[in-house]
Design a protein around this motif. Structure first.
Motif, short mmCIF file in Angstrom:
data_model
loop_
_atom_site.label_atom_id
_atom_site.label_comp_id
_atom_site.label_asym_id
_atom_site.label_seq_id
_atom_site.Cartn_x
_atom_site.Cartn_y
_atom_site.Cartn_z
N ILE A 24 0.83 -1.20 0.00
CA ILE A 24 0.00 0.00 0.00
C ILE A 24 0.86 1.25 0.00
CG2 ILE A 24 -1.71 1.30 1.33
CD1 ILE A 24 -2.81 -1.13 -0.12
N SER A 25 2.00 1.21 0.70
CA SER A 25 2.90 2.36 0.71
C SER A 25 3.49 2.61 -0.67
CB SER A 25 4.02 2.14 1.73
OG SER A 25 3.51 2.04 3.05
N LEU A 26 3.85 1.54 -1.36
CA LEU A 26 4.36 1.69 -2.72
C LEU A 26 3.27 2.19 -3.67
CD1 LEU A 26 6.60 -1.49 -2.97
CD2 LEU A 26 7.37 0.89 -2.96
N ALA A 27 2.05 1.69 -3.48
CA ALA A 27 0.93 2.19 -4.28
C ALA A 27 0.75 3.70 -4.06
CB ALA A 27 -0.36 1.45 -3.91
N ASN A 28 0.88 4.12 -2.81
CA ASN A 28 0.75 5.55 -2.49
C ASN A 28 1.86 6.36 -3.14
OD1 ASN A 28 -0.68 7.63 -1.10
ND2 ASN A 28 0.93 7.69 0.46
N LEU A 29 3.06 5.81 -3.15
CA LEU A 29 4.18 6.48 -3.79
C LEU A 29 3.93 6.68 -5.28
CD1 LEU A 29 7.11 7.45 -4.23
CD2 LEU A 29 7.81 5.06 -4.21
N PHE A 30 3.55 5.61 -5.96
CA PHE A 30 3.34 5.71 -7.41
C PHE A 30 2.09 6.51 -7.76
CE2 PHE A 30 6.23 2.02 -7.30
CZ PHE A 30 7.15 2.47 -8.23
N LEU A 31 1.12 6.54 -6.85
CA LEU A 31 -0.05 7.40 -7.05
C LEU A 31 0.31 8.86 -6.90
CD1 LEU A 31 -3.14 8.03 -7.12
CD2 LEU A 31 -3.16 7.56 -4.67
N TYR A 32 1.18 9.17 -5.96
CA TYR A 32 1.50 10.56 -5.64
C TYR A 32 2.16 11.27 -6.82
CZ TYR A 32 2.91 14.50 -2.72
OH TYR A 32 3.08 15.77 -2.19
N ILE A 33 2.96 10.53 -7.57
CA ILE A 33 3.70 11.16 -8.67
C ILE A 33 2.75 11.75 -9.71
CG2 ILE A 33 5.31 10.72 -10.58
CD1 ILE A 33 6.66 8.63 -8.70
N PRO A 34 1.79 11.00 -10.27
CA PRO A 34 0.88 11.64 -11.23
C PRO A 34 -0.09 12.62 -10.57
CG PRO A 34 0.25 9.34 -10.86
CD PRO A 34 1.57 9.54 -10.21
N ARG A 35 -0.48 12.36 -9.32
CA ARG A 35 -1.44 13.26 -8.66
C ARG A 35 -0.85 14.66 -8.50
NH1 ARG A 35 -2.97 14.86 -3.40
NH2 ARG A 35 -1.33 13.64 -2.39
N PRO A 130 -7.98 6.09 -4.70
CA PRO A 130 -6.91 5.30 -4.10
C PRO A 130 -6.23 6.00 -2.93
CG PRO A 130 -6.78 5.20 -6.48
CD PRO A 130 -7.80 6.23 -6.16
N GLN A 131 -6.15 7.32 -3.00
CA GLN A 131 -5.55 8.06 -1.89
C GLN A 131 -6.35 7.84 -0.60
OE1 GLN A 131 -5.52 12.29 -2.44
NE2 GLN A 131 -4.29 12.66 -0.61
N VAL A 132 -7.67 7.88 -0.71
CA VAL A 132 -8.53 7.61 0.45
C VAL A 132 -8.36 6.16 0.91
CG1 VAL A 132 -10.93 7.41 1.21
CG2 VAL A 132 -10.21 9.38 -0.16
N LEU A 133 -8.27 5.24 -0.05
CA LEU A 133 -8.17 3.82 0.29
C LEU A 133 -6.85 3.49 0.98
CD1 LEU A 133 -9.70 2.22 -2.92
CD2 LEU A 133 -10.75 2.39 -0.66
N VAL A 134 -5.81 4.26 0.73
CA VAL A 134 -4.53 4.02 1.41
C VAL A 134 -4.72 4.12 2.92
CG1 VAL A 134 -2.24 5.01 1.86
CG2 VAL A 134 -3.00 4.67 -0.49
N GLY A 135 -5.36 5.19 3.37
CA GLY A 135 -5.58 5.36 4.79
C GLY A 135 -6.47 4.28 5.37
N ILE A 136 -7.53 3.90 4.64
CA ILE A 136 -8.44 2.85 5.11
C ILE A 136 -7.71 1.51 5.18
CG2 ILE A 136 -10.57 1.61 4.66
CD1 ILE A 136 -11.59 4.08 3.18
N ALA A 137 -6.92 1.23 4.15
CA ALA A 137 -6.21 -0.05 4.10
C ALA A 137 -5.20 -0.17 5.24
CB ALA A 137 -5.51 -0.21 2.76
N ILE A 192 1.71 0.73 -12.23
CA ILE A 192 2.47 0.09 -11.15
C ILE A 192 1.70 0.19 -9.83
CG2 ILE A 192 4.59 0.16 -9.79
CD1 ILE A 192 6.01 1.19 -12.33
N GLY A 193 1.10 1.37 -9.59
CA GLY A 193 0.28 1.52 -8.39
C GLY A 193 -0.89 0.57 -8.39
#
Length: 211
Positions: A24-35, A130-137, A192-193
């Motif tokens: 989930i942390s890696l998903a957040n990282l790869f999400l953050y770049i395009p966001r 996905p950003q919201v789901l990171v915290g929930i996950a 990748i995210g």
């Protein structure tokens, strides 16, 4: 020494040794770049590449943010209602949709503002869920006493690494490979995210039986 162990022990065992937290942390990282890349660079891209004036570009970015609110509000509900509280499938689908929206925005010819706006609406909706789901996950995969630390770990990875790439890195990429390079990066990060969320596909909250 004992006090340090009592503090750090749960963090190491529940967070750093938890592969789900890493996914989930890696998903957040790869999400953050395009966001963050879209938030910083969208006005310049729309003006220079799409032919929009600053007023139109600002309006399109506002629509992007409005769609992001809707995406964030619905992501948790989707996962509870249709996926038995599994965050992985929804996060993966949202990020796959985000990749498609970037490809659409990239390939739409200049001077088609309505199509660009539709692509930005899709991107906004897809990026916030996905950003919201990171915290929930993180709450699902850890426990109450360390969930704040788990979210801090995910945030650290995103803000330190992702911010560096989104801010300085994307400017260098555009200078070297034009906007094509930036959109290849955004699309690749989204995919990748999505894969990172796929790695948690069958996982449900710790207090629920996995079926």
């Amino acid at each position: 020494g004992r006090k340090i162990f009592l503090v750090m022990g749960p963090i190491v065992n529940i967070i750093l040794k938890n592969k789900l937290v890493w996914y989930i942390s890696l998903a957040n990282l790869f999400l953050y770049i395009p966001r963050i890349g879209v938030c910083i660079w969208a006005p310049t891209f729309l003006k220079d590449f799409k032919g929009a004036d600053l007023l139109l570009a600002g309006g399109q970015l506002a629509v992007f943010h409005a769609a992001a609110v809707a995406g964030g509000l619905t992501a948790g509900w989707f996962s509870d209602r249709f996926f038995q509280s599994r965050r992985g499938p929804v996060g993966a689908l949202y990020l796959l949709l985000l990749a498609c929206s970037f490809i659409a925005l990239w390939k739409i010819p200049p001077n088609h503002p309505y199509l660009d706006t539709l692509a930005l609406i899709l991107a906004g909706f897809s990026v916030s869920g996905p950003q919201v789901l990171v915290g929930i996950a993180m709450s699902d995969f850890t426990c109450k006493r360390v969930v704040g630390s788990a979210n801090g770990f995910a945030g650290f990875m995103a803000y330190v690494v992702g911010a560096l790439i989104s801010g300085v890195g994307i400017g260098s990429i555009v200078d070297t490979w034009s906007w094509n390079g930036a959109f290849i990066l955004f699309t690749a990060c989204s995919l990748i995210g999505s894969l990172c969320f796929v790695m948690t596909w069958n996982q449900r909250p710790r207090n629920m039986a996995i079926t």
